[in-house]
Enzyme design. Structure first.
Site, PDB file in Angstrom:
ATOM      1  N   HIS A 115      64.021   8.430  28.387  1.00  0.00           N
ATOM      2  CA  HIS A 115      65.427   8.163  28.686  1.00  0.00           C
ATOM      3  C   HIS A 115      66.017   7.262  27.606  1.00  0.00           C
ATOM      4  O   HIS A 115      65.822   6.046  27.642  1.00  0.00           O
ATOM      5  CB  HIS A 115      65.546   7.481  30.053  1.00  0.00           C
ATOM      6  N   CYS A 130      65.054  14.196  29.850  1.00  0.00           N
ATOM      7  CA  CYS A 130      64.060  14.290  30.926  1.00  0.00           C
ATOM      8  C   CYS A 130      64.195  15.634  31.655  1.00  0.00           C
ATOM      9  O   CYS A 130      63.862  16.665  31.080  1.00  0.00           O
ATOM     10  CB  CYS A 130      64.167  13.088  31.856  1.00  0.00           C
ATOM     11  N   GLU A 163      69.019   6.345  27.219  1.00  0.00           N
ATOM     12  CA  GLU A 163      70.016   5.455  27.819  1.00  0.00           C
ATOM     13  C   GLU A 163      69.378   4.219  28.454  1.00  0.00           C
ATOM     14  O   GLU A 163      70.067   3.247  28.761  1.00  0.00           O
ATOM     15  CB  GLU A 163      70.872   6.215  28.848  1.00  0.00           C
TER      16      GLU A 163
END
Length: 151
Positions: free
Chosen positions: A132, A28, A134
Protein backbone atom coordinates in the site's frame (compact mmCIF):
# COMPACT_ATOMS: atom_id res chain seq x y z
CA UNK A 1 -15.18 -8.65 -9.65
CA UNK A 2 -18.83 -9.19 -8.82
CA UNK A 3 -19.17 -5.46 -8.20
CA UNK A 4 -17.36 -4.50 -11.40
CA UNK A 5 -19.43 -6.95 -13.44
CA UNK A 6 -22.80 -6.06 -11.90
CA UNK A 7 -22.27 -2.34 -12.52
CA UNK A 8 -21.07 -2.79 -16.11
CA UNK A 9 -17.59 -1.47 -15.34
CA UNK A 10 -15.63 -4.45 -16.67
CA UNK A 11 -16.24 -3.63 -20.33
CA UNK A 12 -15.58 0.08 -19.75
CA UNK A 13 -12.32 -0.63 -17.90
CA UNK A 14 -11.24 -2.97 -20.68
CA UNK A 15 -11.91 -0.27 -23.28
CA UNK A 16 -10.06 2.42 -21.35
CA UNK A 17 -7.09 0.30 -20.26
CA UNK A 18 -6.56 -2.21 -23.08
CA UNK A 19 -7.77 -0.23 -26.10
CA UNK A 20 -7.21 3.44 -25.19
CA UNK A 21 -4.09 2.63 -23.12
CA UNK A 22 -5.07 4.86 -20.19
CA UNK A 23 -2.59 4.23 -17.32
CA UNK A 24 -4.02 2.37 -14.34
CA UNK A 25 -2.55 1.64 -10.91
CA UNK A 26 -3.95 -1.29 -8.95
CA UNK A 27 -3.10 -1.37 -5.25
CA UNK A 28 -3.26 -4.72 -3.40
CA UNK A 29 -6.70 -6.14 -4.29
CA UNK A 30 -6.75 -3.75 -7.27
CA UNK A 31 -3.61 -5.45 -8.57
CA UNK A 32 -5.25 -8.85 -8.05
CA UNK A 33 -8.22 -7.83 -10.20
CA UNK A 34 -5.83 -7.50 -13.18
CA UNK A 35 -5.12 -11.27 -13.12
CA UNK A 36 -6.79 -14.04 -15.12
CA UNK A 37 -8.21 -15.47 -11.90
CA UNK A 38 -8.09 -15.34 -8.13
CA UNK A 39 -9.06 -17.83 -5.45
CA UNK A 40 -9.80 -15.18 -2.81
CA UNK A 41 -13.10 -16.25 -1.20
CA UNK A 42 -13.96 -18.36 -4.29
CA UNK A 43 -12.38 -19.06 -7.68
CA UNK A 44 -13.18 -15.92 -9.68
CA UNK A 45 -12.32 -14.80 -13.21
CA UNK A 46 -10.37 -11.54 -13.20
CA UNK A 47 -10.03 -8.77 -15.77
CA UNK A 48 -7.24 -10.72 -17.56
CA UNK A 49 -5.13 -7.58 -18.04
CA UNK A 50 -2.13 -9.51 -16.65
CA UNK A 51 -1.51 -13.14 -17.62
CA UNK A 52 -1.22 -14.65 -14.15
CA UNK A 53 -3.24 -16.03 -11.28
CA UNK A 54 -3.67 -15.00 -7.64
CA UNK A 55 -3.40 -17.61 -4.85
CA UNK A 56 -2.96 -17.70 -1.08
CA UNK A 57 0.61 -17.23 0.08
CA UNK A 58 0.64 -20.67 1.70
CA UNK A 59 -0.12 -22.19 -1.72
CA UNK A 60 3.31 -21.01 -2.91
CA UNK A 61 5.01 -22.42 0.18
CA UNK A 62 4.87 -19.51 2.65
CA UNK A 63 5.12 -20.79 6.23
CA UNK A 64 4.92 -17.35 7.88
CA UNK A 65 1.84 -16.03 9.65
CA UNK A 66 -1.03 -14.85 7.45
CA UNK A 67 -2.07 -12.25 6.73
CA UNK A 68 1.29 -10.70 5.94
CA UNK A 69 1.00 -7.39 7.80
CA UNK A 70 3.78 -4.88 8.20
CA UNK A 71 6.85 -3.32 6.65
CA UNK A 72 9.02 -5.27 4.22
CA UNK A 73 11.79 -4.43 1.80
CA UNK A 74 11.10 -4.42 -1.92
CA UNK A 75 13.87 -5.41 -4.33
CA UNK A 76 13.38 -3.19 -7.38
CA UNK A 77 14.04 -3.40 -11.09
CA UNK A 78 14.41 0.03 -12.64
CA UNK A 79 11.60 1.84 -14.44
CA UNK A 80 9.94 5.23 -14.09
CA UNK A 81 7.52 4.24 -11.28
CA UNK A 82 10.41 3.46 -8.94
CA UNK A 83 12.66 6.30 -10.10
CA UNK A 84 14.25 7.99 -7.08
CA UNK A 85 13.19 5.13 -4.77
CA UNK A 86 16.14 3.46 -3.06
CA UNK A 87 16.75 -0.25 -3.57
CA UNK A 88 15.34 -2.34 -0.70
CA UNK A 89 13.08 0.46 0.56
CA UNK A 90 10.42 -0.62 3.05
CA UNK A 91 6.74 -0.59 2.08
CA UNK A 92 3.63 -1.47 4.07
CA UNK A 93 1.87 -4.77 3.26
CA UNK A 94 -1.50 -6.21 4.35
CA UNK A 95 -2.40 -9.36 2.37
CA UNK A 96 -2.70 -13.14 2.26
CA UNK A 97 -2.69 -13.56 -1.54
CA UNK A 98 -0.16 -13.04 -4.31
CA UNK A 99 0.53 -13.62 -8.00
CA UNK A 100 2.02 -16.87 -9.22
CA UNK A 101 3.22 -18.01 -12.64
CA UNK A 102 3.94 -14.51 -13.88
CA UNK A 103 6.36 -13.83 -16.74
CA UNK A 104 9.60 -12.40 -15.41
CA UNK A 105 9.44 -9.34 -17.68
CA UNK A 106 6.22 -8.22 -15.92
CA UNK A 107 7.85 -8.23 -12.47
CA UNK A 108 9.26 -4.88 -11.31
CA UNK A 109 9.63 -5.61 -7.60
CA UNK A 110 9.78 -8.58 -5.25
CA UNK A 111 9.63 -9.04 -1.49
CA UNK A 112 10.77 -11.88 0.71
CA UNK A 113 8.22 -13.10 3.24
CA UNK A 114 9.54 -16.64 3.72
CA UNK A 115 9.02 -16.97 -0.05
CA UNK A 116 9.54 -14.49 -2.86
CA UNK A 117 6.37 -12.44 -3.40
CA UNK A 118 5.75 -10.38 -6.51
CA UNK A 119 5.24 -6.90 -5.11
CA UNK A 120 5.21 -4.65 -8.22
CA UNK A 121 4.05 -5.57 -11.71
CA UNK A 122 3.97 -3.67 -15.01
CA UNK A 123 2.62 -4.45 -18.44
CA UNK A 124 2.52 -1.44 -20.77
CA UNK A 125 0.14 1.05 -19.08
CA UNK A 126 -0.94 -1.41 -16.34
CA UNK A 127 0.88 -1.15 -13.01
CA UNK A 128 0.15 -2.93 -9.75
CA UNK A 129 1.58 -2.87 -6.24
CA UNK A 130 1.00 -5.59 -3.67
CA UNK A 131 1.92 -3.14 -0.91
CA UNK A 132 0.00 0.00 0.00
CA UNK A 133 1.92 3.08 -1.19
CA UNK A 134 -0.65 5.34 0.51
CA UNK A 135 0.43 3.81 3.86
CA UNK A 136 4.15 3.61 3.06
CA UNK A 137 5.41 7.01 4.22
CA UNK A 138 7.69 9.09 1.96
CA UNK A 139 8.66 6.18 -0.35
CA UNK A 140 5.00 5.42 -0.99
CA UNK A 141 4.41 9.07 -1.83
CA UNK A 142 7.26 8.87 -4.37
CA UNK A 143 5.57 5.86 -6.01
CA UNK A 144 2.23 7.70 -6.24
CA UNK A 145 3.91 10.90 -7.51
CA UNK A 146 5.82 8.93 -10.15
CA UNK A 147 2.61 7.22 -11.29
CA UNK A 148 0.87 10.59 -11.69
CA UNK A 149 3.81 11.82 -13.78
CA UNK A 150 3.61 8.70 -15.98
CA UNK A 151 -0.08 9.27 -16.59
Amino acid sequence: MDNLNSHGWTAKLTTLVKEKKIPILGICLGMHLFANSSNEVKKTKGLSFIDGDVVRLDEIGCKNRLPHVGWNEVKLKKFSLVESVEQNSDFYFVHSYCYKNLKNDLIVGTTNYDVEIISIIKSDNIIGTQFHPEKSSHVGKKILKNFLEIS
